[in-house]
Scaffold this active site. Structure first.
Site, PDB file in Angstrom:
ATOM      1  N   LYS A 261      -1.205  -0.762  -1.630  1.00  0.00           N
ATOM      2  CA  LYS A 261      -1.214  -1.109  -0.200  1.00  0.00           C
ATOM      3  C   LYS A 261       0.050  -0.126   0.650  1.00  0.00           C
ATOM      4  O   LYS A 261       0.311  -0.151   1.881  1.00  0.00           O
ATOM      5  CB  LYS A 261      -1.221  -2.370   0.562  1.00  0.00           C
ATOM      6  CG  LYS A 261      -3.087  -2.808   0.269  1.00  0.00           C
ATOM      7  CD  LYS A 261      -3.503  -3.960   0.978  1.00  0.00           C
ATOM      8  CE  LYS A 261      -4.859  -4.334   0.773  1.00  0.00           C
ATOM      9  NZ  LYS A 261      -5.288  -4.407  -0.349  1.00  0.00           N
TER      10      LYS A 261
HETATM   11  C1  PLP Z   1      -6.503  -4.294  -0.856  1.00  0.00           C
HETATM   12  C2  PLP Z   1      -6.840  -4.238  -2.508  1.00  0.00           C
HETATM   13  C3  PLP Z   1      -8.066  -3.765  -2.817  1.00  0.00           C
HETATM   14  C4  PLP Z   1      -9.171  -3.543  -1.943  1.00  0.00           C
HETATM   15  O1  PLP Z   1      -8.852  -2.214  -1.087  1.00  0.00           O
HETATM   16  P1  PLP Z   1      -9.625  -2.184   0.381  1.00  0.00           P
HETATM   17  O2  PLP Z   1      -9.154  -0.897   1.136  1.00  0.00           O
HETATM   18  O3  PLP Z   1      -9.599  -3.303   1.121  1.00  0.00           O
HETATM   19  O4  PLP Z   1     -11.215  -1.780  -0.206  1.00  0.00           O
HETATM   20  C5  PLP Z   1      -8.272  -3.596  -4.166  1.00  0.00           C
HETATM   21  N1  PLP Z   1      -7.192  -3.610  -5.109  1.00  0.00           N
HETATM   22  C6  PLP Z   1      -5.830  -4.171  -4.592  1.00  0.00           C
HETATM   23  C7  PLP Z   1      -4.739  -4.447  -5.786  1.00  0.00           C
HETATM   24  C8  PLP Z   1      -5.598  -4.680  -3.318  1.00  0.00           C
HETATM   25  O5  PLP Z   1      -4.553  -4.895  -2.947  1.00  0.00           O
END
Ligand code: PLP
Length: 459
Positions: A109
């Site tokens: 993120k």
């Molecule tokens: C948020 C997240 C996901 C999922 O991603 P999306 O964009 O919500 O599908 C997967 N792995 C980690 C470590 C995350 O923080």
């Protein structure tokens, strides 16, 4: 000229890039998508930030001068500890990991939120505006948002987490950030209580306007755009088309891959990998999307019952008909169910497929990846790697990239259990336990949180 953005529900005004960024959710409840997709520029063998600039510039257009956009992007990826930002690591013949966890909070993120933080601050400064960002977190998103907005001139950030219900590492990643515009609130309640409080604040129009409330959740178009970059850049390192396996919660990450493909990146299949919360997996199997209660898993950032970004794909599948999309979303909200016509499913399956791993299989995948390739992965990444391994057995000649979405050190217990060894702590986590924490505890009560914000936010 900027590309215009339209709402998936067809009623909100068309906006340019900066207004789309500030709006987040459209006024009609829909999500913004670009009216057209520009073709993929030449990005072969370019550094990450240069690639990002070339890909993003046509989406931004005249809204931001090129030099300024470059500076925003440079600042956003300087905070990454790997010179390549998102390096590709080979595991086996035709099998790769794309490491997206070299940012400040060690989760993917950061790639979108570091950019969004700098972008917001730039846009707000130019408009002489200020916002108060409020969000609820069950763990990872909160720290990535705090790292993105700490020290920003034109935004204050308030993150609510359920007291005692996030891991110590996750809490410390949020509470040890020493910055005057960052506020951590431990709510005496559950994650649902936190989310309900945030909803109540946004639904109070007077309060929302008074405080210029804003959210930076995963439906923001600028976050998707930042994620398009690493898909396109990874494909540019191959001579043949590749497929991606994506551990999925809100469908934001995998949707970014779909956009990259729409621009011309040679992507064959996007494989949607779910944990036990498998609404998308079941949808790909049956054509029926049906909400079930969320159950906790080893990959908490994927414990989601509604994949909000799926609406963007749905809009396309309805030939970009906003009224039709709004009708489906409305009935989905009422009944918790949606059934796609066979023709739609057939179209969808040309580009997507799904797989799933429960907790036991996730631990097995961490162990197997460690044994076979000497690589330690976190439980989210393991869901992707496990689903990718199953896919490889049926597609032995095809190249596949699994996305590594978090650093294994963020989930030491699962890694220790699966491999017998605790993961090494990177320097950013190693110092965490010595630092002072800053956090206030409040009851699970919207009025108490409102009073807290009023007292502290710069207006
Ligand atoms: C948020 C997240 C996901 C999922 O991603 P999306 O964009 O919500 O599908 C997967 N792995 C980690 C470590 C995350 O923080």
């Amino acid at each position: 000229m900027s590309i215009s953005y339209v709402s998936t529900r067809g009623k909100a005004p068309r906006l340019g890039f900066t207004e789309t960024t500030l709006a987040g959710l459209a006024r009609d409840g829909g999500l913004y998508v670009p009216e057209t997709l520009p073709p993929l520029p030449d990005i072969v063998r370019k550094p990450y930030a240069e690639t990002a600039f070339r890909i993003m510039a046509p989406f931004v257009g005249d809204d931001i001068p090129a030099e300024d956009l470059k500076n925003i992007i440079d600042a956003s990826y300087k905070t990454f500890t790997h010179p390549d930002v998102a390096p590709l690591r080979q595991l086996d013949d035709n099998f790769y990991l794309l490491e997206l966890f070299h940012g400040p909070t060690l989760a993917f993120k950061d790639i979108a939120l570091q950019f969004l933080g700098n972008l917001f601050d730039y846009i707000l400064a130019r408009k002489h505006q200020r916002v108060t960002i409020v969000g609820a977190t069950s763990g990872d998103t909160g720290s990535a948002a705090i790292e993105a907005f700490k020290g920003k001139q034109n935004a204050d950030i308030f993150i609510l987490h359920p007291k005692g219900r996030v891991s110590e590492v996750q809490r410390r990643q949020m509470t040890t950030v020493d910055s005057g515009n960052v506020f951590n609130i431990a709510v005496e309640g559950s994650f649902d209580d936190c989310q309900n409080i945030v909803k109540a604040l946004f639904n109070d129009e007077k309060f929302r306007d008074e405080m210029s409330l804003s959210a930076v959740n995963s439906i923001n178009w600028a976050r998707i755009l930042a994620q398009v970059v690493y898909y396109a850049r990874a494909t540019a390192q191959f001579v043949k088309p590749v497929s991606f396996c994506v551990p999925t919660g809100n469908f934001g990450n995998v949707y970014a891959g779909h956009v990259a493909r729409g621009m011309g990146a040679p992507i064959e299949k996007l494989i949607v990998a779910s944990n036990r919360n498998d609404i998308l997996y079941r949808f790909f199997q049956t054509g029926e999307m049906k909400i079930q209660p969320v159950a906790p898993s080893l990959s908490p950032s994927m414990d989601i019952q509604i994949s909000s970004n799926f609406e963007r794909l749905l809009f396309e599948l309805q030939n970009r008909d906003g009224d039709a999309t709004a009708k489906i979303m409305e009935s989905f909200r009422e009944t918790g169910e949606f059934k796609a016509a066979p023709a739609i499913m057939a179209q969808l399956k040309t580009g997507f497929t799904g797989g799933k791993l429960n907790d036991a299989a996730t631990l097995a995948a961490i162990g197997a990846t460690h044994r076979k390739y000497g690589v330690t992965v976190d439980p989210h990444t393991a869901v992707g790697v496990g689903v990718a391994e199953a896919w490889r057995r049926n597609n032995p000649q095809a190249a596949i990239i699994a996305l590594a979405t978090a650093h294994p050190a963020k989930f030491p217990d699962a890694v220790q259990q699966a491999t017998g060894t605790a993961p090494d702590l990177p320097p950013s986590l190693a110092g965490l336990h010595g630092r002072a924490e800053k956090c206030d505890t409040l009851p699970a009560d919207a009025a108490a949180v409102q009073a807290y914000l009023r007292e502290r936010a710069r207006k």
